[in-house]
Design a protein around this motif. Structure first.
Motif, PDB file in Angstrom:
ATOM      1  N   TYR A 247       0.819  -1.207   0.000  1.00 34.26           N
ATOM      2  CA  TYR A 247       0.000   0.000   0.000  1.00 34.26           C
ATOM      3  C   TYR A 247       0.855   1.260   0.000  1.00 34.26           C
ATOM      4  N   TYR A 248       2.019   1.199   0.625  1.00 34.94           N
ATOM      5  CA  TYR A 248       2.913   2.349   0.566  1.00 34.94           C
ATOM      6  C   TYR A 248       3.425   2.548  -0.853  1.00 34.94           C
TER       7      TYR A 248
ATOM      8  N   HIS B  80       0.223   8.771   2.322  1.00 31.14           N
ATOM      9  CA  HIS B  80      -1.002   9.519   2.614  1.00 31.14           C
ATOM     10  C   HIS B  80      -2.262   8.669   2.528  1.00 31.14           C
ATOM     11  N   TYR B  81      -2.151   7.361   2.536  1.00 34.70           N
ATOM     12  CA  TYR B  81      -3.328   6.499   2.429  1.00 34.70           C
ATOM     13  C   TYR B  81      -4.100   6.544   3.745  1.00 34.70           C
TER      14      TYR B  81
ATOM     15  N   THR C 205      -2.638   0.295   6.598  1.00 36.11           N
ATOM     16  CA  THR C 205      -1.662   1.014   7.417  1.00 36.11           C
ATOM     17  C   THR C 205      -1.611   0.571   8.874  1.00 36.11           C
ATOM     18  N   ASP C 206      -2.711   0.076   9.425  1.00 36.05           N
ATOM     19  CA  ASP C 206      -2.809  -0.246  10.851  1.00 36.05           C
ATOM     20  C   ASP C 206      -2.808  -1.764  11.038  1.00 36.05           C
TER      21      ASP C 206
ATOM     22  N   VAL D 189     -12.191  12.948  -0.554  1.00 36.67           N
ATOM     23  CA  VAL D 189     -11.089  12.491   0.282  1.00 36.67           C
ATOM     24  C   VAL D 189      -9.844  13.318  -0.010  1.00 36.67           C
ATOM     25  N   ASP D 190      -9.019  13.464   1.008  1.00 40.24           N
ATOM     26  CA  ASP D 190      -7.758  14.199   0.875  1.00 40.24           C
ATOM     27  C   ASP D 190      -6.621  13.189   0.922  1.00 40.24           C
ATOM     28  N   LEU D 191      -6.024  12.909  -0.238  1.00 43.70           N
ATOM     29  CA  LEU D 191      -4.859  12.035  -0.297  1.00 43.70           C
ATOM     30  C   LEU D 191      -3.644  12.941  -0.421  1.00 43.70           C
TER      31      LEU D 191
END
Length: 381
Positions: A20-21, A27-28, A34-35, A143-145
């Motif tokens: 995903y990175y 900024h995902y 991420t978690d 959404v804010d990426l």
């Protein structure tokens, strides 16, 4: 060479985070990539399914996607589609999507699956469209990426679900173009729906609510929410649990919302003692959320609830999407409208739109202009 597709396990978490990175950068805003704790929970969730693809030759993890469901609901979300940059153009996203739908939707476990698709390129729209998903509308500034992005809403229904929709007889007149757009795009009908006569209700005068307190204590908000709404009555927002509560000083109403600071967006879930209690005060509610970082605020409203729809429309919300047969009720299904409001400038110049989605974008632009631009009679000579 055909990929090896398997359910994701805890042993995959480290590689998944790297994937995903590589795809989204730092900024995902979704815990799925991420978690580690949230990722492990989703993998173990019996109502969800997470699949990964590996290269048959090297064993390297090359792609990932999931359908996220929840207990007591027959609607789920397709999310987290990611293909490593070195393995794109091989159809991996479509392969994973079809495998997910075959196990979760085609078997009758779900009534529908929806996806919010990025519009920075046309590829994601083509992936879901090739797998039977059809466009339901546009979510501007959702959404804010790396910057503000608009998303497209798509869904795929189980056979026969769209034929069991509960009829609606009247909606606010400004929603009629959206209904016509959805009818043409999805092949569904609204033959007996008429436009409501009369203007939208006047908002409460500015200052009617002097101050709103916003409580950001997720565990407390969840407990209080369950006390106020012990059953499903009075609220419906799939896969969203409130984490903030807004209330005036006298406590005469409580607004429950899900705020995602990382993504800069918020979903209004419901209000106590009932959703209409806060309907006249959506302006201060939206302002308070904007100050908290939510540049995009949305609400999911039943198409049959004309009073609630009118209240949102009167205070600057615009309907950008229509989700037919979203909620099961007895032997029928209810349609819902997605209304949103952005505190930031909406700019569609960089949006990539496939032809099936274009009518929704045109419809939204017209509705936004009607709501926010002055009419000739309002312009001083």
């Amino acid at each position: 060479m055909n990929p090896v597709i398997t359910p994701a396990t805890a042993a995959d978490i480290a590689e998944l985070r790297q994937l995903y990175y590589a795809v989204y950068g730092p900024h995902y805003p979704v815990a799925l990539g991420t978690d580690p704790a949230e990722m492990a929970l989703l993998m173990a969730d019996p109502h969800s399914l997470w699949l990964v693809a590996r290269c048959a030759a090297t064993g390297a993890l090359t792609a990932s996607a999931a359908i996220h469901g929840e207990a007591g609901s027959r609607i789920a979300r397709l999310e987290g589609i990611a293909v490593h940059p070195e393995h794109r153009s091989g159809g991996l996203a479509a392969t994973l999507t079809e495998a997910l739908c075959a196990q979760m939707l085609d078997t009758g476990r779900l009534d529908s699956v929806y996806a919010t698709v990025r519009t920075v390129g046309s590829g994601p729209q083509r992936v879901v469209a090739r797998n039977g998903f059809r466009p339901l509308g546009i979510l501007p500034n959702a959404v804010d990426l790396r910057s503000r992005e608009s998303l497209a809403l798509y869904a795929r229904h189980s056979p026969g679900v769209l034929d069991r929709r509960v009829p609606v007889t009247e909606v606010p007149a400004v929603l009629m173009p959206l209904l016509r757009t959805a009818s043409e795009a999805l092949g569904i009908g609204y033959p007996r729906v008429r436009a409501a006569s009369g203007p939208l209700p006047a908002p409460a005068p500015r200052g009617a609510v002097e101050r709103l307190e916003m409580i950001e204590a997720p565990a407390f908000v969840r407990r209080r929410f369950r006390e106020r709404f012990p059953g499903a009555e009075g609220w419906f927002y799939p896969l969203h649990t409130p984490n903030v509560l807004l209330t005036p000083e006298d406590g005469r109403f409580e607004v429950y919302a899900y705020l995602n600071r990382a993504g800069g967006y918020c979903s209004l879930l419901t209000a106590h003692p009932d959703p209409t209690a806060a309907a006249d005060h959506l302006e201060p509610v939206t302002r308070a959320l904007a100050r908290a970082g939510a540049g995009y605020v949305e609400a999911l409203v039943p198409l049959a609830h004309q009073e609630a729809l009118s209240a949102f429309l009167a205070q600057g919300f615009v309907a950008g999407a229509l989700y037919p047969a979203m909620r099961a009720d007895g032997d029928g299904f209810h349609d819902y409208a997605v209304l949103s409001r952005s505190s930031e400038r909406i700019d569609f110049r960089g949006v990539a739109v496939e032809p099936p989605l274009q009518p929704y974008l045109d419809c939204y632009a017209s509705a936004w202009a009607s709501a926010h631009l002055p009419t000739p009679s309002e312009v001083a000579p």
